[in-house]
Scaffold this motif. Structure first.
Motif, mmCIF file in Angstrom:
data_model
loop_
_atom_site.group_PDB
_atom_site.id
_atom_site.type_symbol
_atom_site.label_atom_id
_atom_site.label_comp_id
_atom_site.label_asym_id
_atom_site.label_seq_id
_atom_site.Cartn_x
_atom_site.Cartn_y
_atom_site.Cartn_z
ATOM 1 N N LEU A 78 0.900 -0.905 0.097
ATOM 2 C CA LEU A 78 0.024 0.269 0.345
ATOM 3 C C LEU A 78 1.138 1.488 0.071
ATOM 4 O O LEU A 78 2.062 0.880 0.455
ATOM 5 C CB LEU A 78 -1.023 0.029 1.076
ATOM 6 C CG LEU A 78 -1.404 -1.489 1.722
ATOM 7 C CD1 LEU A 78 -2.134 -1.032 2.332
ATOM 8 C CD2 LEU A 78 -2.944 -1.470 0.549
ATOM 9 N N GLY A 79 0.620 2.428 -0.888
ATOM 10 C CA GLY A 79 1.040 3.179 -0.256
ATOM 11 C C GLY A 79 1.315 4.125 -1.947
ATOM 12 O O GLY A 79 0.482 4.703 -2.540
ATOM 13 N N SER A 80 2.186 5.522 -1.901
ATOM 14 C CA SER A 80 2.112 6.127 -2.901
ATOM 15 C C SER A 80 3.401 6.942 -3.344
ATOM 16 O O SER A 80 4.563 6.029 -2.330
ATOM 17 C CB SER A 80 0.920 7.239 -3.255
ATOM 18 O OG SER A 80 0.606 7.605 -5.072
ATOM 19 N N HIS A 81 3.617 8.067 -3.189
ATOM 20 C CA HIS A 81 4.992 8.918 -3.317
ATOM 21 C C HIS A 81 4.529 9.798 -2.289
ATOM 22 O O HIS A 81 4.130 10.525 -1.792
ATOM 23 C CB HIS A 81 5.411 9.374 -5.295
ATOM 24 C CG HIS A 81 3.727 10.832 -5.400
ATOM 25 N ND1 HIS A 81 4.530 11.673 -5.615
ATOM 26 C CD2 HIS A 81 2.648 10.040 -5.974
ATOM 27 C CE1 HIS A 81 3.675 12.593 -5.670
ATOM 28 N NE2 HIS A 81 2.995 11.241 -6.067
ATOM 29 N N ALA A 82 6.027 9.963 -1.568
ATOM 30 C CA ALA A 82 6.169 11.439 -0.891
ATOM 31 C C ALA A 82 6.914 12.673 -1.404
ATOM 32 O O ALA A 82 6.574 13.619 -1.355
ATOM 33 C CB ALA A 82 6.953 10.481 0.454
ATOM 34 N N ASP A 83 7.499 12.572 -2.981
ATOM 35 C CA ASP A 83 7.652 13.906 -3.560
ATOM 36 C C ASP A 83 6.384 14.779 -4.081
ATOM 37 O O ASP A 83 5.928 13.921 -4.193
ATOM 38 C CB ASP A 83 8.578 13.817 -4.750
ATOM 39 C CG ASP A 83 7.983 12.538 -6.114
ATOM 40 O OD1 ASP A 83 7.636 11.633 -5.170
ATOM 41 O OD2 ASP A 83 8.606 13.172 -6.714
ATOM 42 N N THR A 84 7.419 15.900 -4.096
ATOM 43 C CA THR A 84 6.083 16.502 -4.675
ATOM 44 C C THR A 84 6.826 17.726 -6.044
ATOM 45 O O THR A 84 7.802 17.733 -6.099
ATOM 46 C CB THR A 84 5.222 18.026 -4.228
ATOM 47 O OG1 THR A 84 6.606 19.134 -3.652
ATOM 48 C CG2 THR A 84 5.139 17.245 -2.516
ATOM 49 N N VAL A 85 5.894 18.971 -6.979
ATOM 50 C CA VAL A 85 5.999 18.904 -7.823
ATOM 51 C C VAL A 85 6.269 20.659 -6.841
ATOM 52 O O VAL A 85 5.878 20.234 -5.822
ATOM 53 C CB VAL A 85 4.489 19.796 -8.715
ATOM 54 C CG1 VAL A 85 5.043 18.113 -9.317
ATOM 55 C CG2 VAL A 85 3.696 20.187 -8.014
ATOM 56 N N PRO A 86 6.825 21.591 -7.836
ATOM 57 C CA PRO A 86 6.767 23.122 -6.696
ATOM 58 C C PRO A 86 5.870 23.643 -6.699
ATOM 59 O O PRO A 86 4.868 23.392 -7.573
ATOM 60 C CB PRO A 86 7.811 23.667 -7.505
ATOM 61 C CG PRO A 86 8.456 22.530 -8.744
ATOM 62 C CD PRO A 86 7.674 21.391 -8.396
ATOM 63 N N ILE A 152 5.928 -9.157 -3.700
ATOM 64 C CA ILE A 152 4.592 -8.376 -3.150
ATOM 65 C C ILE A 152 4.219 -9.217 -4.335
ATOM 66 O O ILE A 152 3.952 -9.629 -5.296
ATOM 67 C CB ILE A 152 4.620 -6.849 -4.037
ATOM 68 C CG1 ILE A 152 6.045 -6.083 -3.453
ATOM 69 C CG2 ILE A 152 4.044 -5.867 -3.945
ATOM 70 C CD1 ILE A 152 6.111 -5.885 -1.880
ATOM 71 N N SER A 153 2.535 -9.368 -2.980
ATOM 72 C CA SER A 153 1.940 -10.589 -4.283
ATOM 73 C C SER A 153 0.446 -9.579 -5.012
ATOM 74 O O SER A 153 0.457 -9.821 -5.869
ATOM 75 C CB SER A 153 0.532 -10.516 -3.175
ATOM 76 O OG SER A 153 0.199 -9.757 -2.300
ATOM 77 N N ALA A 154 0.726 -7.902 -4.744
ATOM 78 C CA ALA A 154 -0.656 -6.813 -5.286
ATOM 79 C C ALA A 154 -0.253 -5.980 -4.836
ATOM 80 O O ALA A 154 0.804 -5.181 -3.904
ATOM 81 C CB ALA A 154 -1.776 -7.217 -5.134
ATOM 82 N N TYR A 155 -0.402 -4.543 -5.726
ATOM 83 C CA TYR A 155 0.091 -3.285 -5.176
ATOM 84 C C TYR A 155 -1.710 -2.351 -4.764
ATOM 85 O O TYR A 155 -2.759 -2.823 -6.328
ATOM 86 C CB TYR A 155 1.216 -2.391 -5.471
ATOM 87 C CG TYR A 155 1.073 -1.039 -5.881
ATOM 88 C CD1 TYR A 155 1.224 -0.657 -4.676
ATOM 89 C CD2 TYR A 155 0.414 -0.319 -6.962
ATOM 90 C CE1 TYR A 155 1.752 0.800 -4.275
ATOM 91 C CE2 TYR A 155 0.790 1.328 -5.870
ATOM 92 C CZ TYR A 155 1.863 2.036 -5.251
ATOM 93 O OH TYR A 155 1.850 2.906 -4.701
ATOM 94 N N LEU A 156 -1.796 -1.742 -4.151
ATOM 95 C CA LEU A 156 -3.307 -0.874 -3.957
ATOM 96 C C LEU A 156 -2.629 0.715 -3.502
ATOM 97 O O LEU A 156 -1.710 0.620 -2.782
ATOM 98 C CB LEU A 156 -4.007 -1.418 -3.399
ATOM 99 C CG LEU A 156 -5.271 -0.565 -2.913
ATOM 100 C CD1 LEU A 156 -6.324 -1.284 -3.959
ATOM 101 C CD2 LEU A 156 -6.445 -1.925 -1.686
ATOM 102 N N GLU A 157 -3.433 1.895 -4.372
ATOM 103 C CA GLU A 157 -2.531 3.158 -4.004
ATOM 104 C C GLU A 157 -3.988 3.986 -3.427
ATOM 105 O O GLU A 157 -4.735 3.518 -4.399
ATOM 106 C CB GLU A 157 -2.055 3.205 -5.257
ATOM 107 C CG GLU A 157 -1.782 4.877 -4.844
ATOM 108 C CD GLU A 157 -0.065 5.548 -6.578
ATOM 109 O OE1 GLU A 157 0.312 4.455 -6.718
ATOM 110 O OE2 GLU A 157 0.247 6.619 -5.868
#
Lengths: 391, 391
Positions: A78-86, A152-157
């Motif tokens: 489970l997750g997503s990304h921590a970076d951003t655009v400016p 990893i068996s699967a990914y959920l975002e």
């Protein structure tokens, strides 16, 4: 038995904490991948995971992972990304990361058996705006290229929609069916530069007229093919030489097409070529259409989409299925493991902007739906061998 | 009695002589008003007039005049301008000036009584390209502001069409009825910048789409008003911010409209405003239309147009009436004295370019028509007091 409920105050507080890292004076968040603020955010995430009773680790590229001390694979990620655009808002990737921590923390606190089959991630450089970036989706791409992916068996975002569709339709949650393919074209019309007074309409080869007619034809052309699954944009238009009294001899358009299936993209491509060439011919011009880039369609796992939809319906009756018109780490993941996404609405469809917003109750609904879907998927996936997905 | 015939070889030779003054290595002629080459051309013209037995004089601004030693007013003025744009062809103003000399010279040699009622002119700075220029038409404007104008009974200018209409219609000569009015507009569409994937068509305020639809609508809009007397151009088109994946929030067009009557221009102006505003509304945008400049219609003297047409028909049966879609000194003159023009065709409609060309036999026909019309007009005008024309 009901699943445990996530803590709404904790979710919203942690979102606010993370938003303060890299926040500029006018509220916009600056956490471009690899920046000091981005690294500080990753330290904060590791610390938060530790406080939540999780074991953290950071891989070579910079992805931050967390799981229970007794975790055993295969695991649902489970997750997503921590970076951003400016100058970003506080949701985008951050929401999916903070919600993933909240979900696993809640399960750990409840002593739920699914907790040991779930891993959480804050991906590195999804946005691709840093000077040394490889164009984005760097963290998920690195994960898929590493041995870690075998576990990893699967990914959920979980993510904000970043568009106005859900708000306009009064929806709370969406089970995302996939990510549109994106194709970009440069369309060049070539005619004959001429004196705007001297040359009557019927003796012109007006490249500007050919280009604007083509641009104006794009929307009806797409809508005739499919009113739901296709979208297009003419992002720029320029005439040469560009003077009031000169009939343009040369004109160009930047065209982008997004479609939820390869068939729709293929149909649009060929209809566009046909119609633009006909328009060019009618205007005594020639037409060149060059593909500048093409990102293929990502289709999510139908079983996961179904599970997500069913579990979303536990939290709200305002649920739909929809495709994502923006790119996500889930796109990369979907060609390696069964993948799904959950969307919550974006107020006025605004994203990549300090005005990015989703009502708190929907942020909470989304995180609870993530927990409910994760429990079902983790239990299912723990019981079966990992499914192969064609790359 | 037949009028005397101009000398075709002399006309063409003198045109070639004048073309050599200011000619660059690739053939283009550089005689911007006030340049060394322009001044040298004026010296050559004065000398040529002297050789032709004429008395020359140059006024304060730089117009070169010539007439017979026994000349008496009021006089019919024949001529055009001697300056060029950079890299020009050998005809444009030069043709009308050289032909005027040839006409008066022929009449002097034949001892024709009309000779003493004709004056010839090489106007200063018609093109308006010099850095210190007042925007062109400087010589004719200065003449009309001077006492000299009181002595001019009418003005007749021979010129190349600078457009493809006559060639396309297989014509040799045209009696020009006037000069179109020219209006320029900046059209700005304002919508809402948006993500090209996130925003579906029906939730956009796409300024680019509004602008290209407006641009595409301009030609049919004009043709519905008048298929002959109107022409328009969209010379430039630009979108902001101008990226493939951003729905343009702002788009602008440079629009030019040329019409042979004020009524046509007025009708176009109001229909354009109506249609562009409707398109903007349909696209959830706003539309601003600002007039950037406006040159009024110049209508030539109906009697002179009739005389020119009748005398042209002596030289060829391929004669028509038409408006000029480009500006000329005749436009300035027409608000002070009864004015007319004669056109010969331009091969492929090309002008302001080294490829500018008109077949020799048509150059000769034009000069003979100028003589025939001048004889009739000079005799008529000499018999009557100068007509007042509203400024």
């Amino acid at each position: 038995m009901n699943n445990p409920a996530i803590s709404a105050p904790r979710l919203l507080t942690e979102l606010t904490h993370l938003a303060q890292i890299g926040q500029g004076p006018t509220g916009g968040i600056h956490r471009v991948a690899g920046s000091k603020a981005d690294l500080a955010a990753r330290d904060w995430l590791s610390k938060t995971m530790k406080v939540a009773g999780l074991t953290g680790h950071r891989d070579e590229i910079g992805n931050v992972f967390g799981r229970t001390p007794d975790s055993e694979g295969p695991r649902l990620l489970l997750g997503s990304h921590a970076d951003t655009v400016p100058g970003a808002g506080h949701l985008d990737g951050a929401y999916g990361v903070v919600a993933a921590i909240e979900v696993l923390r809640t399960l750990v606190e409840a002593g739920h058996p699914a907790a040991d089959h779930i891993e959480i991630v804050a991906f590195w450089d999804e946005e691709g705006v840093a000077a040394d970036s490889n164009g984005g989706l760097g963290g998920s791409t690195a994960l898929c290229d590493s041995p870690h992916i075998r576990d990893i068996s699967a990914y959920l975002e979980l993510h904000v929609e970043q568009g106005p569709r859900m708000e306009a339709a009064g929806l709370d949650l969406s089970a995302v069916t996939g990510i549109v393919g994106v194709e970009r074209y440069e369309v060049v019309m070539k005619g004959q530069e001429n004196h705007a007074g001297a040359a009557p309409f019927h003796l012109r080869a007006d490249a500007g007229r050919a280009a604007t007619r083509a641009a104006a034809a794009l929307m009806p052309l797409c809508q005739e093919i499919d009113r739901e699954g296709l979208i297009a944009n003419v992002g720029s238009c320029s005439f040469s030489p560009g003077a009031a009294n000169v009939v343009p001899g040369h004109a160009s358009l930047q065209v982008e097409i997004r479609g939820i299936s390869d068939d729709l993209l293929e149909a649009t491509r060929s209809t566009m070529r046909q119609q633009f060439e006909r328009i060019a011919e009618e205007e005594n011009c020639s037409c060149e259409i060059a593909q500048v880039s093409a990102k293929p369609v990502a289709s999510f796992d139908p079983e996961i989409v179904r599970t997500v939809e069913q579990t979303c319906l536990k939290s709200s009756d305002k649920v739909t299925r929809m495709a994502s018109y923006a790119g996500h780490d889930a796109s990369v993941m979907s060609s390696h493991v069964p993948t799904g996404m959950i969307f919550v609405p974006s107020t006025s469809g605004i994203s990549h902007n300090v005005l990015e917003h989703t009502p708190d109750h929907q942020l909470v609904l989304g995180a609870q739906a993530l927990l409910d879907a994760a429990v079902t998927l983790a239990e299912e996936r723990a019981r079966q061998p990992r499914l192969a997905v064609a790359a």
